[in-house]
Design a protein around this motif. Structure first.
Motif, PDB file in Angstrom:
ATOM      1  N   TYR A   1      10.389   2.972  -4.402  1.00 52.10           N
ATOM      2  CA  TYR A   1       9.063   2.529  -3.977  1.00 52.10           C
ATOM      3  C   TYR A   1       9.097   1.276  -3.105  1.00 52.10           C
ATOM      4  CZ  TYR A   1       7.414   5.607  -7.774  1.00 52.10           C
ATOM      5  OH  TYR A   1       7.156   6.668  -8.598  1.00 52.10           O
ATOM      6  N   THR A   2       9.875   0.283  -3.503  1.00 55.37           N
ATOM      7  CA  THR A   2       9.897  -0.956  -2.722  1.00 55.37           C
ATOM      8  C   THR A   2      10.948  -0.918  -1.617  1.00 55.37           C
ATOM      9  OG1 THR A   2      11.440  -2.106  -4.220  1.00 55.37           O
ATOM     10  CG2 THR A   2       9.090  -2.255  -4.729  1.00 55.37           C
ATOM     11  N   ALA A   3      12.103  -0.337  -1.880  1.00 57.33           N
ATOM     12  CA  ALA A   3      13.159  -0.304  -0.861  1.00 57.33           C
ATOM     13  C   ALA A   3      12.720   0.463   0.378  1.00 57.33           C
ATOM     14  CB  ALA A   3      14.430   0.313  -1.447  1.00 57.33           C
ATOM     15  N   LEU A   4      11.933   1.507   0.204  1.00 59.77           N
ATOM     16  CA  LEU A   4      11.449   2.280   1.343  1.00 59.77           C
ATOM     17  C   LEU A   4      10.553   1.454   2.263  1.00 59.77           C
ATOM     18  CD1 LEU A   4      10.640   5.682  -0.389  1.00 59.77           C
ATOM     19  CD2 LEU A   4      12.141   5.419   1.591  1.00 59.77           C
ATOM     20  N   GLY A   5       9.965   0.377   1.738  1.00 56.60           N
ATOM     21  CA  GLY A   5       9.055  -0.439   2.524  1.00 56.60           C
ATOM     22  C   GLY A   5       9.685  -1.669   3.151  1.00 56.60           C
ATOM     23  N   ARG A   6      10.994  -1.799   3.098  1.00 60.11           N
ATOM     24  CA  ARG A   6      11.654  -2.936   3.742  1.00 60.11           C
ATOM     25  C   ARG A   6      12.059  -2.528   5.160  1.00 60.11           C
ATOM     26  NH1 ARG A   6      14.269  -3.406  -1.593  1.00 60.11           N
ATOM     27  NH2 ARG A   6      12.956  -4.843  -2.797  1.00 60.11           N
ATOM     28  N   TYR A   7      11.061  -2.499   6.018  1.00 61.92           N
ATOM     29  CA  TYR A   7      11.243  -1.967   7.368  1.00 61.92           C
ATOM     30  C   TYR A   7      12.077  -2.882   8.255  1.00 61.92           C
ATOM     31  CZ  TYR A   7       6.885   0.168   5.628  1.00 61.92           C
ATOM     32  OH  TYR A   7       5.921   0.775   4.872  1.00 61.92           O
ATOM     33  N   GLY A   8      12.055  -4.180   7.986  1.00 66.02           N
ATOM     34  CA  GLY A   8      12.845  -5.092   8.798  1.00 66.02           C
ATOM     35  C   GLY A   8      14.317  -4.749   8.723  1.00 66.02           C
ATOM     36  N   GLU A   9      14.828  -4.552   7.516  1.00 69.85           N
ATOM     37  CA  GLU A   9      16.226  -4.176   7.328  1.00 69.85           C
ATOM     38  C   GLU A   9      16.521  -2.843   8.019  1.00 69.85           C
ATOM     39  OE1 GLU A   9      16.809  -3.877   3.160  1.00 69.85           O
ATOM     40  OE2 GLU A   9      16.449  -6.009   2.743  1.00 69.85           O
ATOM     41  N   GLN A  10      15.603  -1.902   7.868  1.00 69.97           N
ATOM     42  CA  GLN A  10      15.819  -0.561   8.396  1.00 69.97           C
ATOM     43  C   GLN A  10      15.853  -0.569   9.930  1.00 69.97           C
ATOM     44  OE1 GLN A  10      12.642   1.675   6.466  1.00 69.97           O
ATOM     45  NE2 GLN A  10      13.169   0.695   4.531  1.00 69.97           N
ATOM     46  N   LEU A  11      14.908  -1.270  10.540  1.00 70.67           N
ATOM     47  CA  LEU A  11      14.867  -1.315  12.005  1.00 70.67           C
ATOM     48  C   LEU A  11      16.019  -2.135  12.572  1.00 70.67           C
ATOM     49  CD1 LEU A  11      11.024  -1.612  12.516  1.00 70.67           C
ATOM     50  CD2 LEU A  11      12.472   0.293  13.262  1.00 70.67           C
ATOM     51  N   ALA A  12      16.410  -3.186  11.869  1.00 72.38           N
ATOM     52  CA  ALA A  12      17.564  -3.967  12.334  1.00 72.38           C
ATOM     53  C   ALA A  12      18.799  -3.082  12.422  1.00 72.38           C
ATOM     54  CB  ALA A  12      17.804  -5.151  11.398  1.00 72.38           C
ATOM     55  N   SER A  13      18.969  -2.201  11.428  1.00 71.46           N
ATOM     56  CA  SER A  13      20.077  -1.252  11.461  1.00 71.46           C
ATOM     57  C   SER A  13      19.916  -0.255  12.600  1.00 71.46           C
ATOM     58  CB  SER A  13      20.158  -0.504  10.123  1.00 71.46           C
ATOM     59  OG  SER A  13      20.988   0.639  10.202  1.00 71.46           O
ATOM     60  N   LEU A  14      18.712   0.288  12.738  1.00 68.54           N
ATOM     61  CA  LEU A  14      18.466   1.302  13.757  1.00 68.54           C
ATOM     62  C   LEU A  14      18.743   0.771  15.156  1.00 68.54           C
ATOM     63  CD1 LEU A  14      17.258   4.275  13.859  1.00 68.54           C
ATOM     64  CD2 LEU A  14      15.130   3.167  14.557  1.00 68.54           C
ATOM     65  N   PHE A  15      18.358  -0.485  15.405  1.00 70.24           N
ATOM     66  CA  PHE A  15      18.492  -1.049  16.749  1.00 70.24           C
ATOM     67  C   PHE A  15      19.927  -1.422  17.095  1.00 70.24           C
ATOM     68  CE2 PHE A  15      13.802  -2.378  16.589  1.00 70.24           C
ATOM     69  CZ  PHE A  15      13.421  -1.238  17.277  1.00 70.24           C
TER      70      PHE A  15
ATOM     71  N   GLU B   1       0.835  -1.204   0.000  1.00 73.13           N
ATOM     72  CA  GLU B   1       0.000   0.000   0.000  1.00 73.13           C
ATOM     73  C   GLU B   1       0.871   1.256   0.000  1.00 73.13           C
ATOM     74  OE1 GLU B   1      -3.461   0.666   0.178  1.00 73.13           O
ATOM     75  OE2 GLU B   1      -3.646  -1.398  -0.516  1.00 73.13           O
ATOM     76  N   ARG B   2       1.955   1.220   0.761  1.00 69.73           N
ATOM     77  CA  ARG B   2       2.840   2.383   0.832  1.00 69.73           C
ATOM     78  C   ARG B   2       3.465   2.668  -0.530  1.00 69.73           C
ATOM     79  NH1 ARG B   2       6.780   5.113   0.565  1.00 69.73           N
ATOM     80  NH2 ARG B   2       7.570   3.542  -0.868  1.00 69.73           N
ATOM     81  N   ALA B   3       3.937   1.605  -1.202  1.00 72.76           N
ATOM     82  CA  ALA B   3       4.533   1.779  -2.520  1.00 72.76           C
ATOM     83  C   ALA B   3       3.516   2.343  -3.516  1.00 72.76           C
ATOM     84  CB  ALA B   3       5.091   0.448  -3.019  1.00 72.76           C
ATOM     85  N   HIS B   4       2.291   1.834  -3.440  1.00 73.74           N
ATOM     86  CA  HIS B   4       1.252   2.317  -4.356  1.00 73.74           C
ATOM     87  C   HIS B   4       0.934   3.781  -4.094  1.00 73.74           C
ATOM     88  CE1 HIS B   4      -3.169   2.086  -5.827  1.00 73.74           C
ATOM     89  NE2 HIS B   4      -2.358   2.340  -6.848  1.00 73.74           N
ATOM     90  N   SER B   5       0.830   4.165  -2.826  1.00 75.67           N
ATOM     91  CA  SER B   5       0.571   5.562  -2.490  1.00 75.67           C
ATOM     92  C   SER B   5       1.719   6.458  -2.942  1.00 75.67           C
ATOM     93  CB  SER B   5       0.352   5.698  -0.987  1.00 75.67           C
ATOM     94  OG  SER B   5       0.104   7.032  -0.619  1.00 75.67           O
ATOM     95  N   ASN B   6       2.938   5.982  -2.784  1.00 72.99           N
ATOM     96  CA  ASN B   6       4.137   6.711  -3.191  1.00 72.99           C
ATOM     97  C   ASN B   6       4.120   6.939  -4.707  1.00 72.99           C
ATOM     98  OD1 ASN B   6       7.612   6.232  -2.134  1.00 72.99           O
ATOM     99  ND2 ASN B   6       6.772   7.710  -3.560  1.00 72.99           N
TER     100      ASN B   6
ATOM    101  N   VAL C   1       3.143  -1.452 -10.926  1.00 75.88           N
ATOM    102  CA  VAL C   1       3.953  -2.668 -10.992  1.00 75.88           C
ATOM    103  C   VAL C   1       5.159  -2.440 -11.898  1.00 75.88           C
ATOM    104  CG1 VAL C   1       3.982  -5.097 -11.647  1.00 75.88           C
ATOM    105  CG2 VAL C   1       1.972  -4.147 -10.489  1.00 75.88           C
ATOM    106  N   ARG C   2       4.943  -1.829 -13.057  1.00 71.15           N
ATOM    107  CA  ARG C   2       6.061  -1.556 -13.968  1.00 71.15           C
ATOM    108  C   ARG C   2       6.999  -0.494 -13.391  1.00 71.15           C
ATOM    109  NH1 ARG C   2       5.157   0.752 -18.418  1.00 71.15           N
ATOM    110  NH2 ARG C   2       2.948   1.301 -18.229  1.00 71.15           N
ATOM    111  N   ALA C   3       6.447   0.466 -12.656  1.00 72.06           N
ATOM    112  CA  ALA C   3       7.296   1.475 -12.031  1.00 72.06           C
ATOM    113  C   ALA C   3       8.215   0.852 -10.982  1.00 72.06           C
ATOM    114  CB  ALA C   3       6.427   2.566 -11.401  1.00 72.06           C
ATOM    115  N   CYS C   4       7.693  -0.099 -10.216  1.00 71.79           N
ATOM    116  CA  CYS C   4       8.540  -0.790  -9.235  1.00 71.79           C
ATOM    117  C   CYS C   4       9.636  -1.605  -9.920  1.00 71.79           C
ATOM    118  CB  CYS C   4       7.684  -1.682  -8.344  1.00 71.79           C
ATOM    119  SG  CYS C   4       6.649  -0.771  -7.168  1.00 71.79           S
ATOM    120  N   ALA C   5       9.324  -2.165 -11.078  1.00 68.35           N
ATOM    121  CA  ALA C   5      10.326  -2.941 -11.812  1.00 68.35           C
ATOM    122  C   ALA C   5      11.473  -2.062 -12.299  1.00 68.35           C
ATOM    123  CB  ALA C   5       9.673  -3.659 -12.985  1.00 68.35           C
ATOM    124  N   ALA C   6      11.226  -0.764 -12.444  1.00 68.63           N
ATOM    125  CA  ALA C   6      12.261   0.157 -12.913  1.00 68.63           C
ATOM    126  C   ALA C   6      13.110   0.714 -11.774  1.00 68.63           C
ATOM    127  CB  ALA C   6      11.613   1.316 -13.671  1.00 68.63           C
ATOM    128  N   GLU C   7      12.823   0.311 -10.556  1.00 66.52           N
ATOM    129  CA  GLU C   7      13.427   0.952  -9.390  1.00 66.52           C
ATOM    130  C   GLU C   7      14.948   0.814  -9.333  1.00 66.52           C
ATOM    131  OE1 GLU C   7      13.132   0.350  -4.586  1.00 66.52           O
ATOM    132  OE2 GLU C   7      11.289   0.360  -5.744  1.00 66.52           O
TER     133      GLU C   7
END
Length: 318
Positions: A157-171, A116-121, A137-143
């Motif tokens: 669009y998709t990288a911004l939504g990988r919160y697990g990686e982001q929080l693992a770094s933050l913690f 949903e976040r990627a679509h809104s973005n 979908v095609r826009a995400c493929a061009a990322e």
């Protein structure tokens, strides 16, 4: 000069503009008059070039220390200062800059279903006439190509939504008690309780904030010859010259339409492994993000009359 006591660090298109506006109403809090100063995204001047519209966005960054501190100079004595830049969660180097400069800062994270976040973005940039690809979908493929070409974070669009990686770094840099995590739908469905939870986290009086205003609501112009023509002009006109065209593009835009299950199925693989990591990192269940949605699209309805797409990085109205 003061520095912020707390930061709203992410994620983009997850209600950070509405939250920033809501928190400004609390007498014990002082929110920066610029939403998204983006100070911790660079150690010096920002880049000069990127994707469509990025040059202007880069110019709006507040990157000098004195200018950043000046954002909080008017804070009344005894108030807590804060700012909202939703790209801080995504940017690993920003984690280190924040840790070095304000290690005791409290960090607020809003997580939204990453599809949903990627679509809104994508819809935000399509609505502005900056996104040339008329299908999410095609826009995400061009990322990956766009990232390699130096396009700004908002195109990820998709990288911004990988919160697990982001929080693992933050913690690795901040103790968990300094980080508050909640879902975007909590702010939409239960604003008073969610705002009380944030106030409790910040140590200020609860019960004073009851709603999050409908801010930064994305319109969804239909594709077609009119959109193609106006968007082409929009992408090639520099800076503020393109704003009248952006308004024309959005004039007849409807609320953001729901994603179909077929579209979700094509986008979920970008996030499936990270959702598992997120569950391990937080101990919470996010498996619903890998299933069909009961509700989708713009959850807060149509854009209020007279409201334009928010352009962050500017001084807020008083």
């Amino acid at each position: 000069m003061p520095l912020p006591n707390f930061l709203v660090i992410g994620a983009p298109k997850a209600g950070t503009t509405a939250l920033h506006s809501a928190l400004r109403a609390h007498p014990a809090l002082y929110l920066s008059p610029v939403k998204e100063p983006k100070y911790f995204l660079t150690d010096g001047p920002p880049p000069a070039r990127g994707g469509p519209g990025d040059a202007r966005t880069f110019r709006e960054r507040i990157w000098r220390r004195a200018d950043y501190e000046a954002l909080f100079a008017a804070a009344p004595a005894g108030t807590l200062c804060g700012e909202s830049t939703p790209f801080y969660l995504y940017d690993r180097a920003a984690h280190h800059r924040i840790r070095k400069t304000i290690p005791q800062a409290r960090l607020i994270v809003i997580l939204r279903d990453p599809v949903e976040r990627a679509h809104s973005n994508w819809t935000h940039l399509w609505s502005a006439g900056l996104e040339p690809i008329d299908d999410v979908v095609r826009a995400c493929a061009a990322e990956e190509q766009r990232i390699a070409a130096g396009w700004d974070h908002f195109w990820h669009y998709t990288a911004l939504g990988r919160y697990g990686e982001q929080l693992a770094s933050l913690f690795t840099l901040f103790p968990r008690e300094q980080v508050l995590i909640f879902r975007y739908r909590d702010l939409v469905d239960r604003p008073a309780g969610t705002l009380d939870r944030i106030c409790a986290f910040l140590g200020v009086e609860q019960g004073l904030l009851t709603e999050a205003p409908r801010e930064n609501v994305t319109a969804h112009p239909d594709p077609g010859q009119r959109h193609r023509m106006l968007a082409t002009f929009r992408r090639f006109l520099p800076g503020a010259l393109g704003e009248p065209i952006e308004r024309l593009l959005q004039r007849r835009g409807r609320s953001r339409r729901p994603l179909t299950w077929e579209q979700r199925q094509q986008l979920i693989p970008y996030f499936a492994a990270d959702v598992e990591l997120l569950q391990k990192v937080t101990g919470d269940d996010y498996s619903d993000w890998l299933r069909p949605r009961e509700r989708s699209g713009g959850l807060i309805g149509a854009r209020p009359p007279g409201q334009r797409q928010a352009r962050n990085g500017r001084f807020a109205a008083s």
